[in-house]
Design a protein around this motif. Structure first.
Motif, PDB file in Angstrom:
ATOM      1  N   ASN A   1      28.087  40.063  61.591  1.00  0.00           N
ATOM      2  CA  ASN A   1      28.509  38.681  61.810  1.00  0.00           C
ATOM      3  C   ASN A   1      29.974  38.477  61.466  1.00  0.00           C
ATOM      4  O   ASN A   1      30.680  37.697  62.101  1.00  0.00           O
ATOM      5  CB  ASN A   1      27.642  37.717  60.997  1.00  0.00           C
ATOM      6  N   VAL A   2      30.446  39.182  60.414  1.00  0.00           N
ATOM      7  CA  VAL A   2      31.847  39.067  60.011  1.00  0.00           C
ATOM      8  C   VAL A   2      32.752  39.712  61.055  1.00  0.00           C
ATOM      9  O   VAL A   2      33.787  39.184  61.440  1.00  0.00           O
ATOM     10  CB  VAL A   2      32.061  39.720  58.620  1.00  0.00           C
ATOM     11  N   ASP A   3      32.360  40.920  61.537  1.00  0.00           N
ATOM     12  CA  ASP A   3      33.182  41.681  62.477  1.00  0.00           C
ATOM     13  C   ASP A   3      33.156  41.098  63.888  1.00  0.00           C
ATOM     14  O   ASP A   3      34.072  41.322  64.669  1.00  0.00           O
ATOM     15  CB  ASP A   3      32.703  43.140  62.536  1.00  0.00           C
ATOM     16  N   GLN A   4      32.109  40.379  64.230  1.00  0.00           N
ATOM     17  CA  GLN A   4      31.939  39.872  65.588  1.00  0.00           C
ATOM     18  C   GLN A   4      33.019  38.843  65.921  1.00  0.00           C
ATOM     19  O   GLN A   4      33.185  37.849  65.229  1.00  0.00           O
ATOM     20  CB  GLN A   4      30.554  39.230  65.716  1.00  0.00           C
ATOM     21  N   LYS A   5      33.756  39.111  66.985  1.00  0.00           N
ATOM     22  CA  LYS A   5      34.798  38.168  67.404  1.00  0.00           C
ATOM     23  C   LYS A   5      34.144  36.942  68.020  1.00  0.00           C
ATOM     24  O   LYS A   5      33.140  37.044  68.713  1.00  0.00           O
ATOM     25  CB  LYS A   5      35.745  38.841  68.393  1.00  0.00           C
ATOM     26  N   ARG A   6      34.772  35.789  67.793  1.00  0.00           N
ATOM     27  CA  ARG A   6      34.187  34.529  68.250  1.00  0.00           C
ATOM     28  C   ARG A   6      35.082  33.878  69.297  1.00  0.00           C
ATOM     29  O   ARG A   6      36.252  33.620  69.039  1.00  0.00           O
ATOM     30  CB  ARG A   6      33.984  33.585  67.061  1.00  0.00           C
ATOM     31  N   LEU A   7      34.496  33.623  70.446  1.00  0.00           N
ATOM     32  CA  LEU A   7      35.232  33.044  71.569  1.00  0.00           C
ATOM     33  C   LEU A   7      34.646  31.685  71.922  1.00  0.00           C
ATOM     34  O   LEU A   7      33.441  31.566  72.171  1.00  0.00           O
ATOM     35  CB  LEU A   7      35.163  33.994  72.768  1.00  0.00           C
ATOM     36  N   VAL A   8      35.488  30.665  71.894  1.00  0.00           N
ATOM     37  CA  VAL A   8      35.070  29.341  72.362  1.00  0.00           C
ATOM     38  C   VAL A   8      35.452  29.232  73.832  1.00  0.00           C
ATOM     39  O   VAL A   8      36.625  29.292  74.191  1.00  0.00           O
ATOM     40  CB  VAL A   8      35.726  28.216  71.539  1.00  0.00           C
ATOM     41  N   LEU A   9      34.438  29.114  74.669  1.00  0.00           N
ATOM     42  CA  LEU A   9      34.616  29.016  76.119  1.00  0.00           C
ATOM     43  C   LEU A   9      34.403  27.569  76.548  1.00  0.00           C
ATOM     44  O   LEU A   9      33.336  26.997  76.332  1.00  0.00           O
ATOM     45  CB  LEU A   9      33.604  29.927  76.825  1.00  0.00           C
ATOM     46  N   ILE A  10      35.424  26.975  77.155  1.00  0.00           N
ATOM     47  CA  ILE A  10      35.319  25.609  77.687  1.00  0.00           C
ATOM     48  C   ILE A  10      35.385  25.719  79.207  1.00  0.00           C
ATOM     49  O   ILE A  10      36.327  26.297  79.751  1.00  0.00           O
ATOM     50  CB  ILE A  10      36.467  24.721  77.165  1.00  0.00           C
TER      51      ILE A  10
END
Length: 440
Positions: free
Chosen positions: A15-24
């Protein structure tokens, strides 16, 4: 006990390593019969370990969109709007206006070029303003808690809210466009000011599809340097690269009564003016004078050209030579390609899209209008490019030549075209670089 602790620690690290992308994405999404670019883009990020938070202006239950493939992913989270509001925005109201505009169109000359009409109406302007306010507020309330690594705005509606939240959170901002409506020779046109405002908005990276609309040229004229532009062709959907089922092909041929047809042509496109479905019916009218029993299949969603095209078919007594299929699900496209002898891709604009890639890959005999880009990028023996200013003469000549050699030409898979998985690796490598540099 130690094993349980190890698994928990491993999950926390993931969960820490996982990159987070906000897609609009606004009103853009995975429609049932089109926009494979969208779903393959999102799947590309999900398959490469990104956590994707998708903000859209439609509901999960909206029948126009097919979200099931994305909702299966644990690392995909969808933020939509209530279904009643989604239906009002994307359904009933649009259908009413759509029907109203049908009767104003006559079939254009097949040898003239029609550019897409993209002027912003008053109602669209109000909708865009309200959407910007709604999405910006939603981003301000929710997105800070998601702790994103990057903000990804898909198409023009998403740009303003995406830009705002990226500045507030100090995160890299990516704009993604599936081509452009902006004329590279008339960037200041009032009809595309709506688009220009989104395209000229500063960002970390522009990702734009090489679909023949010269989006890279437009971005450069708006002041972007090469290092802020990623200009790529689309990729091949995995459903096209799988072997076709012979039983399905035979069943569909029987259902459509195509066994005795001398030449089957297919065009699969929306009934919009610049998509030029009208050229196909004008071609079949001439072709039936030369061949005993040709047949044209037309598949696609409705649009302002549907009624005049159907009227042309009736007025010219072409009912026995043309079949209107209605909306065709993308899952069935491989079968439809395989029942056709000739694929027609006749857009006046954006004619280097997914269909041309698919036809090139499958080795299907294809007649395509030359948009000034496709004939340079996709050079394959099975693609016959025609000058749109001399469409009818050249297309008829090519169709007759294909008919003459039909039994001698073998369809051959062209493996030089990237799959969506390969294409997305190029994009994600660039995104990984941006995130790594930003965090330093």
């Amino acid at each position: 006990m130690l094993l349980v602790k190890y698994k928990l620690d491993k999950e926390r690290k993931k969960n820490v390593d996982q990159k987070r992308l906000v897609l609009i994405s606004g009103i853009v999404g995975p429609m049932k019969s089109s926009n494979q670019s969208f779903i393959n883009t999102v799947k590309g990020y999900l398959d490469n370990g990104f956590k994707v938070y998708h903000f859209a202006f439609y509901s999960k239950k909206n029948q126009k969109y097919e979200l099931s493939a994305l909702l299966k992913y644990e690392n995909y989270k969808f933020f939509g709007i209530p279904n009643f509001l989604s239906y009002f925005v994307n359904g009933r109201k649009r259908k009413k206006n759509h029907k109203k505009n049908h009767n104003f169109w006559q079939l254009p000359n097949p040898n003239e070029i029609i550019k897409p009409h993209s002027e912003l109406t008053k109602s669209q302007f109000i909708f865009k303003l309200l959407y910007d306010i709604f999405e910006s507020l939603r981003q301000l309330i929710i997105t800070p808690f998601l702790k994103p690594d990057i903000i990804y705005a898909y198409e023009i509606y998403a740009v303003m809210p995406g830009c705002l939240i990226s500045k507030i959170l100090n995160k890299p901002f990516v704009k993604r466009f599936q081509g452009t409506f902006i004329d590279k020779d008339n960037i200041e046109s009032k009809t595309t000011l709506f688009h220009k405002k989104a395209y000229e908005k500063d960002c970390t990276l522009n990702i734009i599809t090489n679909d023949g609309t010269k989006g890279d040229v437009v971005l450069k004229k708006l002041g972007f340097k090469d290092d802020k532009i990623l200009f790529l062709l689309s990729g091949l959907d995995e459903r096209i690269t799988k072997p076709a089922e012979k039983i399905k092909i035979q069943e569909l041929k029987g259902k459509l009564k195509l066994e005795d047809k001398d030449l089957v042509l297919g065009i699969f496109n929306r009934f919009y003016p610049f998509k030029r479905v009208d050229r196909a019916v004008q071609l079949i009218k001439e072709l039936k004078k030369e061949i005993n029993n040709p047949h044209l299949l037309i598949g696609g969603m409705s649009g302002p050209m549907e009624i005049p095209i159907k009227k042309f078919v009736k007025d010219n007594k072409l009912e026995n030579y043309v079949t209107f299929l209605g909306q065709v699900k993308y899952d069935d496209m491989l079968t439809y390609y395989n029942i056709c002898d000739v694929i027609l891709i006749l857009n006046d604009y954006a004619n280097t899209g997914n269909q041309l890639l698919e036809a090139a890959y499958l080795g299907k005999q294809t007649i395509a209008t030359d948009d000034g880009s496709n004939s340079k990028v996709l050079k394959f023996d099975n693609i016959h490019y025609v000058n749109p200013h001399n469409f009818l003469e050249e297309a008829l000549k090519d169709a007759l030549e294909i008919y003459k050699n039909k039994d001698r030409v073998k369809e051959k898979i062209n493996k030089d075209i990237l799959t969506w998985e390969e294409r997305m690796k190029i994009e994600i490598n660039k995104i990984d670089e941006i995130i790594a540099k930003w965090d330093k």
